[in-house]
Design an enzyme around this catalytic site. Structure first.
Site, PDB file in Angstrom:
ATOM      1  N   ASP A  11     114.829  52.087  76.967  1.00 24.93           N
ATOM      2  CA  ASP A  11     113.754  52.223  75.988  1.00 24.93           C
ATOM      3  C   ASP A  11     112.849  51.015  76.139  1.00 24.93           C
ATOM      4  O   ASP A  11     113.307  49.872  76.082  1.00 24.93           O
ATOM      5  CB  ASP A  11     114.317  52.273  74.561  1.00 24.93           C
ATOM      6  CG  ASP A  11     114.931  53.637  74.251  1.00 24.93           C
ATOM      7  OD1 ASP A  11     114.886  54.521  75.128  1.00 24.93           O
ATOM      8  OD2 ASP A  11     115.460  53.818  73.143  1.00 24.93           O
ATOM      9  N   ASP A 130     114.390  65.964  70.184  1.00 30.94           N
ATOM     10  CA  ASP A 130     115.278  65.267  69.254  1.00 30.94           C
ATOM     11  C   ASP A 130     115.689  66.294  68.210  1.00 30.94           C
ATOM     12  O   ASP A 130     114.845  66.771  67.447  1.00 30.94           O
ATOM     13  CB  ASP A 130     114.539  64.103  68.580  1.00 30.94           C
ATOM     14  CG  ASP A 130     114.133  63.022  69.578  1.00 30.94           C
ATOM     15  OD1 ASP A 130     114.761  62.940  70.646  1.00 30.94           O
ATOM     16  OD2 ASP A 130     113.185  62.268  69.289  1.00 30.94           O
TER      17      ASP A 130
END
Lengths: 250, 197
Positions: A11, A130
């Site tokens: 990330d 997600d």
């Protein structure tokens, strides 16, 4: 045999690697290029860079980062985070990325999936979702899990694949950051719903979790972040364990 | 003196990755679509990703058809990668109306048994009469079936379907996998190609 893939996920925020528990409380875990080289040496099958600041802040450092990684690391890598046009995809692919993941921008504009697939081929377009459980089904969330789109996760991945997505990156918002294992039920359901490879993400806390997701679902790859970044487990250890469990590995 | 390699540029998606990997193994490589430069070079690398038809279209739009055919049959070292392998054949199931370069007889067909397409990931490459297997990175939905089985240099197997993943004739080698993305195995493969020029 086609190997099940281990994909460290980095990330990225402002050019640095971060990983937060359920996307909050970001912690600095290192330099992306160094980490990419490290994971390549360790035997990672692929890498994934997600620019988590992309939805809120502008960044072109990502292109520079992609160029640097592509000059030094010769395994496939995926880049994502706020990419909302074919032009941006082209810039990142030209810089050396192999695939692009799109998430909320595909929800806002599903044509982006078909346009990307048409321009670069389905193999370049990874639909990231997600998902969070809502009674007996899963809803699709955006903005790092802050906003429920109301879309059904299974219906959405089916639609995405029909539009041309060549791979699904599936993150369970319920499992992410818990370190209690991948969401096996969700992963299973998504794998059964589509005929493209599925990458399971969110929840890995120990070696056995990775083995379980491969043994109990027919997913193709496992995405890992903090477990690897904080050296709790190494790619080598995971692969040794997979070998012991007769899971196809490289 | 270092040998000169031309990396044929018709806008292939993997052009820069191939370039970077060859630079990394120390090759003297130039990205070019200039016919005379390609012809003068000591070896040629012909990359390609995407659909058979769109690759052929770009090759024709760039007027590179005849020089690629010439170099593929010139006896100089030639390396085709992915769709750069496929379009050496006559035609592709993906775009039947768009003929390939036809350097070799045979077709390019889609996986029939596989549950998941494209075939993405690291799979075993078994070079004929050689062991052991090595894993290389693949991304494709189609593969070549050469008419002349003697061309088959290596095979792989995806989901129970065996397919030709490399052809070789004299100094021409063409592979379905991506050596530029196959880690150390791929870099060694490219380095071997460069050393043999």
């Amino acid at each position: 045999m086609l190997a099940k893939r281990i994909i460290p996920c980095l990330d990225i925020k402002e050019g640095r690697v971060v990983k937060g528990t359920q996307f909050l409380n970001l912690r600095d875990a290192g330099d992306p290029v160094e980490l990419a080289k490290f994971y390549n040496k360790e035997g990672a099958d692929e890498l994934c860079f997600l620019d988590i600041t992309a939805s809120h802040e502008k960044r072109k450092t990502l292109i520079e980062l992609v160029e640097k990684v592509a000059s030094e690391v010769f395994i496939p890598f995926t880049v994502g985070g706020g990419i909302s046009s074919v032009e941006e995809m082209r810039d990142l692919l030209r810089a050396g990325a192999d695939k692009i993941t799109i998430n909320s921008s595909a929800i806002k504009n599903s044509d982006l999936i078909s346009q990307g697939a048409k321009a670069f081929g389905s193999q370049c377009i990874v639909l990231a979702i997600d998902a969070k459980r809502n009674l007996n089904s899963w809803d699709v969330y955006v903005k790092g899990g802050r906003e429920n789109t109301g879309l059904d996760a299974i219906e959405w991945v089916k639609k995405g694949v029909a539009l041309g997505a060549g791979e699904i990156l599936l993150t369970s918002m319920d499992a992410d950051g818990t370190k209690e294992g991948y969401d096996l039920e969700l992963t299973k359901r998504v794998v059964e719903a589509v005929n493209v490879p599925v990458i399971a993400s969110g929840g890995a806390g120990k070696l056995k979790d990775v083995v379980d997701v491969f043994k109990k679902t027919n997913c193709d790859a496992a995405l890992l972040a903090s477990l690897l970044h904080f050296k709790e487990v190494s790619v080598k250890q995971i692969k040794d364990e997979m070998l012991k469990e007769l899971i196809a590995t490289r | 003196m270092k040998k000169n390699i031309s990396l044929i540029d018709f806008g292939a998606g993997n052009l820069h990755s191939v370039h970077k990997a060859l630079k990394f193994v120390g090759a003297n490589i130039e990205i070019t679509n200039d016919e005379s430069r390609i012809e003068k070079s000591d070896a040629v690398i012909f990359p390609g990703v995407g659909a058979f038809g769109s690759v052929m279209q770009s090759i024709r739009e760039n007027n590179l058809e005849s020089i690629i055919k010439k170099m593929a049959t010139s006896g100089k070292p030639f390396l085709g990668i992915c769709v750069g392998m496929q379009v050496l054949f006559e035609s592709g199931e993906e775009n039947p109306d768009m003929p390939g370069l036809g350097v070799f007889k045979g077709n390019v067909v889609k996986f029939k048994k596989a549950k998941k397409i494209p075939h993405i990931g690291w799979n075993d490459v078994g070079v004929i009469h050689e062991s052991p297997l090595q894993k290389f990175y693949f991304v494709h939905s189609y593969y070549v079936i050469p008419e002349d089985k003697n061309l088959i240099y290596a095979k792989s197997n995806y989901d129970g379907e065996e397919f030709c993943c490399a052809v070789k004739k004299d100094n021409l080698l063409a592979v379905q996998f991506h050596p530029e993305k196959s880690g150390d195995a791929g870099l060694n493969f490219l380095s071997d190609f460069v050393k043999k020029i």
